[in-house]
Motif scaffolding. Structure first.
Motif, short mmCIF file in Angstrom:
data_model
loop_
_atom_site.label_atom_id
_atom_site.label_comp_id
_atom_site.label_asym_id
_atom_site.label_seq_id
_atom_site.Cartn_x
_atom_site.Cartn_y
_atom_site.Cartn_z
N VAL A 171 60.30 -13.91 -31.37
CA VAL A 171 58.99 -14.06 -30.73
C VAL A 171 58.43 -15.47 -30.90
N LEU A 172 58.89 -16.19 -31.91
CA LEU A 172 58.50 -17.59 -32.07
C LEU A 172 59.23 -18.47 -31.06
N GLY B 184 54.04 -16.93 -37.07
CA GLY B 184 54.40 -15.60 -37.53
C GLY B 184 54.27 -15.46 -39.03
N ILE B 185 53.85 -14.29 -39.47
CA ILE B 185 53.91 -13.93 -40.89
C ILE B 185 55.17 -13.10 -41.03
N VAL B 186 56.20 -13.70 -41.62
CA VAL B 186 57.54 -13.13 -41.59
C VAL B 186 57.97 -12.68 -42.97
N ARG B 187 58.95 -11.80 -42.98
CA ARG B 187 59.59 -11.39 -44.22
C ARG B 187 60.96 -12.05 -44.27
N LEU B 188 61.20 -12.80 -45.33
CA LEU B 188 62.47 -13.50 -45.49
C LEU B 188 63.57 -12.52 -45.93
N TRP C 291 56.62 -21.17 -38.02
CA TRP C 291 56.26 -21.63 -36.68
C TRP C 291 57.33 -22.59 -36.19
N LEU C 292 57.42 -22.78 -34.88
CA LEU C 292 58.37 -23.73 -34.33
C LEU C 292 57.93 -25.14 -34.69
#
Length: 296
Positions: free
Chosen positions: A136-137, A145-149, A269-270
């Motif tokens: 989605v980024l 995005g708040i992502v999970r690594l 983020w990109l």
């Protein structure tokens, strides 16, 4: 493949069902009645002259045509959203920041903090999954995005936020369900409903990985679907504690596993698309986390 009068709303309905693989959950997510959603999907299948789902009383799965449409539909919807955002920006409308977030993560405090400092900015939220939190980024559906690594970091800047413990989800009738915590060695004989690389501690001792013909792990599109499989006794799953607390249900129990590494949550983020709006959100999110945060 699509007619000139194809409705993007219909496409969004299809994506919701394809991601949830459950008409009831998809209808709740879309805030429409389930019968209306079913009619929309049947109309889409009639228009395309092919079934998109195979469904019975207990399961819903994508056909090969459905899998292909899902891959294409996300790009189409992302492109439509990008066009809308560019047009509204050119018209001088209120700037909008779109934030992606993973299940179990509460975004509201950061959004409120952003609104306090930038009341001129609107915020949209998009719930993501393990399968699309980076996509989605890249396709422009979200700005940050708040992502999970772990995630694939190509083209991204990633800023750590916090870590949280993970728990193992088992059926309420499971032999371990009454335990306050369990050791990873007690899970060696279980079937894991996710990629073993996501839980390397289990992978290193798993009985089934040392036996010929490991049972196939189905592609799981949502937390809800994963918990359905756990409740049905199909296997176990290891998820972040906040996710387990958010999706509480009586037939599934979350048990702490102290010797499994915690989940790491980060902002992403990109790198090429960093903007003042993204910076404003980074500041808002960082202010909610104790300690200093540095860009990786």
């Amino acid at each position: 493949m699509l007619g000139v009068d194809f409705d993007l709303r219909q496409l969004r309905y299809f994506v919701a069902v394809a991601e949830e693989l459950h008409f009831g959950r998809a209808a709740a997510r879309l805030h429409i009645a389930q019968p209306a959603l079913s009619r929309r999907i049947r109309a889409l299948e009639d228009e395309l002259k092919t079934p998109l789902f195979v469904r019975d009383r207990r399961t819903t799965v994508l056909t090969a045509a459905g899998e292909q449409l899902l891959a294409d539909a996300r790009d189409l919807l992302a492109a439509a959203e990008a066009v809308h955002r560019r047009v509204t920006a050119a018209a001088g409308a209120k700037p909008v920041l779109t934030v992606g977030f993973m299940p179990g993560i509460v975004v509201t405090p950061a959004v409120r903090e952003l609104a306090r400092h930038r009341p001129d900015v609107g915020v949209r939220l998009l719930r993501t999954s393990w399968h699309d939190q980076v996509a989605v980024l890249h396709d422009g559906r979200v700005d940050v995005g708040i992502v999970r690594l772990p995630v694939e970091r190509r083209g991204l800047t990633v800023r750590p936020l916090f870590t949280e413990p993970r728990v193992v989800m088992v059926p309420a009738t499971h032999r371990l369900a009454g335990e306050e915590s369990v050791s990873i060695t007690e899970l060696a004989g279980e079937h894991l409903l996710q990629d073993p690389d996501a839980v390397p501690e289990w992978r290193d001792i798993a009985v089934e990985l040392r036996a010929p013909g490991r049972p196939e792990v189905p592609r799981i599109h949502s937390v809800e679907e994963k918990l359905e499989l756990v409740a049905a006794g199909a296997g176990i799953s290891v998820i972040p504690r906040s996710t387990a607390m958010f999706y509480t249900r009586p037939d599934v129990i979350g048990i702490p596993v102290p010797d499994i590494a915690p989940n790491h949550v980060a902002l992403a983020w990109l790198t090429a698309r960093r903007s003042p709006l993204v910076d404003a959100f980074l500041d808002a999110a960082a202010s909610l986390v104790p300690g200093s945060i540095t860009t990786s």
